[in-house]
Design a protein around this motif. Structure first.
Motif, PDB file in Angstrom:
ATOM      1  N   HIS A 140      -1.782  47.796 -14.280  1.00  0.00           N
ATOM      2  CA  HIS A 140      -2.370  48.047 -12.968  1.00  0.00           C
ATOM      3  C   HIS A 140      -3.272  49.257 -13.150  1.00  0.00           C
ATOM      4  N   LEU A 141      -4.576  49.034 -13.111  1.00  0.00           N
ATOM      5  CA  LEU A 141      -5.511  50.107 -13.380  1.00  0.00           C
ATOM      6  C   LEU A 141      -6.705  50.049 -12.446  1.00  0.00           C
ATOM      7  N   ILE A 142      -7.404  51.167 -12.347  1.00  0.00           N
ATOM      8  CA  ILE A 142      -8.588  51.263 -11.499  1.00  0.00           C
ATOM      9  C   ILE A 142      -9.821  51.276 -12.381  1.00  0.00           C
ATOM     10  N   PRO A 143     -10.635  50.237 -12.336  1.00  0.00           N
ATOM     11  CA  PRO A 143     -11.893  50.259 -13.087  1.00  0.00           C
ATOM     12  C   PRO A 143     -12.846  51.287 -12.503  1.00  0.00           C
ATOM     13  N   ILE A 144     -13.717  51.809 -13.326  1.00  0.00           N
ATOM     14  CA  ILE A 144     -14.744  52.728 -12.836  1.00  0.00           C
ATOM     15  C   ILE A 144     -15.589  52.024 -11.784  1.00  0.00           C
ATOM     16  N   GLY A 145     -15.793  52.696 -10.653  1.00  0.00           N
ATOM     17  CA  GLY A 145     -16.569  52.138  -9.563  1.00  0.00           C
ATOM     18  C   GLY A 145     -15.748  51.454  -8.494  1.00  0.00           C
ATOM     19  N   GLU A 146     -14.449  51.322  -8.724  1.00  0.00           N
ATOM     20  CA  GLU A 146     -13.561  50.690  -7.758  1.00  0.00           C
ATOM     21  C   GLU A 146     -12.668  51.731  -7.094  1.00  0.00           C
ATOM     22  N   ILE A 147     -12.065  51.336  -5.964  1.00  0.00           N
ATOM     23  CA  ILE A 147     -11.168  52.226  -5.231  1.00  0.00           C
ATOM     24  C   ILE A 147      -9.714  51.872  -5.482  1.00  0.00           C
ATOM     25  N   PHE A 148      -9.404  50.582  -5.482  1.00  0.00           N
ATOM     26  CA  PHE A 148      -8.036  50.120  -5.635  1.00  0.00           C
ATOM     27  C   PHE A 148      -7.800  49.601  -7.038  1.00  0.00           C
ATOM     28  N   ASP A 149      -6.534  49.587  -7.425  1.00  0.00           N
ATOM     29  CA  ASP A 149      -6.238  49.111  -8.763  1.00  0.00           C
ATOM     30  C   ASP A 149      -6.335  47.591  -8.838  1.00  0.00           C
ATOM     31  N   HIS A 150      -6.594  47.122 -10.037  1.00  0.00           N
ATOM     32  CA  HIS A 150      -6.643  45.705 -10.360  1.00  0.00           C
ATOM     33  C   HIS A 150      -5.545  45.397 -11.362  1.00  0.00           C
ATOM     34  N   ILE A 151      -5.130  44.153 -11.395  1.00  0.00           N
ATOM     35  CA  ILE A 151      -4.090  43.718 -12.314  1.00  0.00           C
ATOM     36  C   ILE A 151      -4.722  42.976 -13.479  1.00  0.00           C
ATOM     37  N   TYR A 152      -4.352  43.376 -14.687  1.00  0.00           N
ATOM     38  CA  TYR A 152      -4.866  42.752 -15.896  1.00  0.00           C
ATOM     39  C   TYR A 152      -3.709  42.283 -16.761  1.00  0.00           C
ATOM     40  N   TRP A 153      -3.950  41.194 -17.479  1.00  0.00           N
ATOM     41  CA  TRP A 153      -2.969  40.615 -18.383  1.00  0.00           C
ATOM     42  C   TRP A 153      -3.551  40.458 -19.771  1.00  0.00           C
ATOM     43  N   GLY A 154      -2.733  40.701 -20.765  1.00  0.00           N
ATOM     44  CA  GLY A 154      -3.102  40.361 -22.119  1.00  0.00           C
ATOM     45  C   GLY A 154      -2.952  38.869 -22.356  1.00  0.00           C
ATOM     46  N   GLN A 155      -3.370  38.437 -23.524  1.00  0.00           N
ATOM     47  CA  GLN A 155      -3.358  37.006 -23.834  1.00  0.00           C
ATOM     48  C   GLN A 155      -1.976  36.488 -24.205  1.00  0.00           C
ATOM     49  N   GLY A 156      -1.055  37.378 -24.497  1.00  0.00           N
ATOM     50  CA  GLY A 156       0.286  37.008 -24.905  1.00  0.00           C
ATOM     51  C   GLY A 156       0.440  37.008 -26.411  1.00  0.00           C
ATOM     52  N   THR A 157       1.591  37.475 -26.870  1.00  0.00           N
ATOM     53  CA  THR A 157       1.894  37.472 -28.295  1.00  0.00           C
ATOM     54  C   THR A 157       3.308  36.945 -28.489  1.00  0.00           C
ATOM     55  N   GLN A 158       3.471  36.051 -29.453  1.00  0.00           N
ATOM     56  CA  GLN A 158       4.751  35.390 -29.676  1.00  0.00           C
ATOM     57  C   GLN A 158       5.699  36.288 -30.454  1.00  0.00           C
ATOM     58  N   VAL A 159       6.910  36.433 -29.933  1.00  0.00           N
ATOM     59  CA  VAL A 159       7.999  37.090 -30.642  1.00  0.00           C
ATOM     60  C   VAL A 159       9.095  36.058 -30.856  1.00  0.00           C
ATOM     61  N   THR A 160       9.435  35.815 -32.104  1.00  0.00           N
ATOM     62  CA  THR A 160      10.469  34.849 -32.439  1.00  0.00           C
ATOM     63  C   THR A 160      11.560  35.544 -33.232  1.00  0.00           C
ATOM     64  N   VAL A 161      12.790  35.461 -32.740  1.00  0.00           N
ATOM     65  CA  VAL A 161      13.945  36.058 -33.394  1.00  0.00           C
ATOM     66  C   VAL A 161      14.826  34.917 -33.875  1.00  0.00           C
ATOM     67  N   SER A 162      14.882  34.732 -35.173  1.00  0.00           N
ATOM     68  CA  SER A 162      15.594  33.594 -35.733  1.00  0.00           C
ATOM     69  C   SER A 162      15.996  33.885 -37.169  1.00  0.00           C
ATOM     70  N   SER A 163      17.139  33.335 -37.563  1.00  0.00           N
ATOM     71  CA  SER A 163      17.585  33.435 -38.939  1.00  0.00           C
ATOM     72  C   SER A 163      17.138  32.238 -39.757  1.00  0.00           C
TER      73      SER A 163
END
Length: 121
Positions: A98-121
């Motif tokens: 949740h961040l405020i871009p330059i030039g904006e007043i309110f925060d915006h929500i941003y998401w990353g693309q996702g990264t896989q975490v696999t826990v396995s033997s």
């Protein structure tokens, strides 16, 4: 353009460790909250951990004592240190901000693309 760039996912054995990184880049005035969500197959996306601009952290009960979220304000980057990993930690992990871009007043929500975490033997 504002982007969240993730790194650190991969395959690890139970009991092992991984560190996820998320860097926010672009024209950013300030960051209010950054954190990580995860989504396992057939399950809802859930909050894993978050940290505010003041350094206050919040963790899901399932990861308390095992995961640690930290922030490098100078780099607009958060790190999720994941220790004692369990198979049930397997999921796609998404960075969130949740961040405020330059030039904006309110925060915006941003998401990353996702990264896989696999826990396995």
């Amino acid at each position: 353009q504002v982007r969240l760039v993730e790194s650190g996912g991969g395959l690890v054995q139970p009991g092992g460790s991984l560190r996820l990184s998320c860097a926010a880049s672009g024209s950013i005035l300030s960051i209010n909250v950054m954190g990580w969500y995860r989504q396992a197959p057939g399950k809802q996306r859930e909050l894993v951990a978050s940290i505010t601009s003041g350094g206050s952290t919040n963790y899901a009960d399932s990861v308390k004592g095992r995961f640690t979220l930290s922030r490098d304000g100078a780099k607009n980057t958060v790190y999720l240190q994941m220790n004692s990993l369990k198979p049930e930690d397997t999921a796609v992990y998404y960075c969130n901000a949740h961040l405020i871009p330059i030039g904006e007043i309110f925060d915006h929500i941003y998401w990353g693309q996702g990264t896989q975490v696999t826990v396995s033997s």
